[in-house]
Scaffold this motif. Structure first.
Motif, PDB file in Angstrom:
ATOM      1  N   LYS A  32       5.107  14.585  -9.588  1.00 18.34           N
ATOM      2  CA  LYS A  32       5.313  14.681  -8.043  1.00 18.34           C
ATOM      3  C   LYS A  32       5.185  13.686  -7.830  1.00 18.34           C
ATOM      4  O   LYS A  32       5.226  13.024  -7.039  1.00 18.34           O
ATOM      5  N   MET A  33       4.465  12.321  -8.700  1.00 16.07           N
ATOM      6  CA  MET A  33       5.266  10.868  -9.268  1.00 16.07           C
ATOM      7  C   MET A  33       6.822  10.933  -8.890  1.00 16.07           C
ATOM      8  O   MET A  33       7.074   9.773  -7.682  1.00 16.07           O
ATOM      9  N   ARG A  68       1.449   4.988   1.160  1.00 19.57           N
ATOM     10  CA  ARG A  68       2.427   6.136   1.553  1.00 19.57           C
ATOM     11  C   ARG A  68       0.958   6.980   0.992  1.00 19.57           C
ATOM     12  O   ARG A  68       0.490   8.026   2.031  1.00 19.57           O
ATOM     13  N   TRP A  69       0.718   7.317  -0.368  1.00 16.36           N
ATOM     14  CA  TRP A  69       0.298   8.891  -1.014  1.00 16.36           C
ATOM     15  C   TRP A  69      -0.840   8.247  -1.419  1.00 16.36           C
ATOM     16  O   TRP A  69      -1.343   8.981  -2.007  1.00 16.36           O
ATOM     17  N   TYR A  70      -0.337   7.135  -2.369  1.00 10.06           N
ATOM     18  CA  TYR A  70      -1.015   6.726  -3.657  1.00 10.06           C
ATOM     19  C   TYR A  70      -2.817   6.172  -3.127  1.00 10.06           C
ATOM     20  O   TYR A  70      -3.449   5.260  -2.141  1.00 10.06           O
ATOM     21  N   ASN A  71      -3.711   6.912  -3.875  1.00 10.93           N
ATOM     22  CA  ASN A  71      -4.999   6.761  -3.718  1.00 10.93           C
ATOM     23  C   ASN A  71      -6.117   6.483  -4.895  1.00 10.93           C
ATOM     24  O   ASN A  71      -5.851   7.566  -6.066  1.00 10.93           O
ATOM     25  N   GLU A 100      -5.609   9.563  -7.425  1.00  9.91           N
ATOM     26  CA  GLU A 100      -4.030   9.734  -8.325  1.00  9.91           C
ATOM     27  C   GLU A 100      -4.418   8.955 -10.184  1.00  9.91           C
ATOM     28  O   GLU A 100      -5.472   8.482 -10.716  1.00  9.91           O
ATOM     29  N   LEU A 101      -3.366   8.534 -10.689  1.00  7.54           N
ATOM     30  CA  LEU A 101      -3.046   8.324 -11.786  1.00  7.54           C
ATOM     31  C   LEU A 101      -2.773   7.208 -11.778  1.00  7.54           C
ATOM     32  O   LEU A 101      -2.807   6.670 -10.528  1.00  7.54           O
ATOM     33  N   THR A 112       0.634   3.891 -15.258  1.00  6.14           N
ATOM     34  CA  THR A 112       1.879   5.437 -15.116  1.00  6.14           C
ATOM     35  C   THR A 112       2.625   5.315 -13.987  1.00  6.14           C
ATOM     36  O   THR A 112       3.384   6.005 -14.034  1.00  6.14           O
ATOM     37  N   ILE A 113       2.074   5.037 -12.478  1.00  2.00           N
ATOM     38  CA  ILE A 113       3.082   4.390 -11.610  1.00  2.00           C
ATOM     39  C   ILE A 113       4.497   3.647 -11.889  1.00  2.00           C
ATOM     40  O   ILE A 113       5.190   4.154 -11.739  1.00  2.00           O
TER      41      ILE A 113
END
Lengths: 195, 195
Positions: free
Chosen positions: A147-148, B162-165, B169-170, B174-175
């Protein structure tokens, strides 16, 4: 019908210039050269016009990606096709889609907004599936969260409309080639043999 | 001073929830628990508050990147540090920066807006310089347009908000690791020997 198209097109231009929030129905009517009442004959609100810009394009983005994923290409070829499809969608309709991306959170019509969100969710899910497919068959790095990865590429492609000026910048095909090169093998210089 | 910080923080939350255009000074005053007149003592307009959210963060992003580029790291290490710096800026101040990115085009104060644009332009230029450096010393693919590469990575990183919570989330680390892996070598599975 032509008048309706014209309204949508002119509205998209004004939305981009001024921002949706700063654009009144009056502004749109003026730009089209009709009376405010005439505009209301076609659209009940600014947001209805906005949705008319966004929804069909989002639907066709989704359909294209479904076709790509069902095809018999390798995952890497599908990634290329997906980037191509996404960026081509921006190109002829650059104006409308970039408005869509910048402003979609202003849509107030709950039903239509849900519809749009569903399409965009499905679209992201399909992108994630594409990455999973490549991981499962050994083409893609298996240790990354799919997803990432999908969102990284969507971000790369979507941000494009923030800076791309079709009159000034490199061709869309060069951009597709560049983005695919980065997505596939990153920025690291490849050993001559591998290229 | 504490009251001022509180206003900025609460305003950022409301801007994100409702969109800047839908947020009134009244809304912000209510959220802080002060009268509208009390709010005007601190800020003359909504956009002044917005700029107070955006500018200092943009300045520090720029400073960090300048430090990274002046350092003695390889271009690849700099790329890693740049992604790290960018994404860390989002993390503790996730709320404010994501507002900034979504809404900065609403700012009306011409001088401050110019100031912001200058910082952001300088920041993109530095990113492009980083890519050029890696191309010049053979670390990065030389055949790609450096500006396009820079914008691709900025897009990847900026879309994140826009999508990271942060609750779901990871982790941010990690991102960062994922984005750097994609930026450096793409999604292609690496031969075991190269890893």
């Amino acid at each position: 019908m032509n008048r309706r198209r014209e309204i949508v097109r002119r509205a998209a231009e004004i939305f981009l210039q001024k921002g949706v929030a700063q654009t009144s129905m009056e502004d749109i009517a003026q730009a089209v050269g009709i009376k405010r009442e005439g505009l209301y004959y076609y659209f009940q609100s600014r947001n209805d016009i906005l949705l008319e810009i966004i929804l069909p394009q989002s639907d066709s983005l989704l359909l294209n990606l479904q076709r790509i994923i069902k095809s018999r290409m390798t995952a890497m070829e599908k990634l290329h096709a997906a980037i191509q499809s996404h960026l081509h969608a921006f190109y002829p309709a650059y104006l409308e889609m970039s408005v869509a991306l910048r402003e979609h959170y202003f849509v107030r019509d709950a039903t239509k907004l849900q519809q749009l969100k569903r399409v965009w969710d499905d679209y992201s899910t399909l992108w994630t599936d594409l990455i999973k497919e490549g991981q499962a068959n050994g083409e893609f790095k298996a240790d990354l969260d799919p997803k990432m990865v999908a969102f990284a590429y969507l971000g790369m492609c979507n941000w494009f409309c923030r800076w791309y000026n079709p009159e000034k910048e490199l061709s869309i095909d060069t951009i597709i080639a560049t983005y695919f090169s980065l997505a596939a093998t990153g920025v690291t210089a490849l050993p001559a043999a591998a290229q």
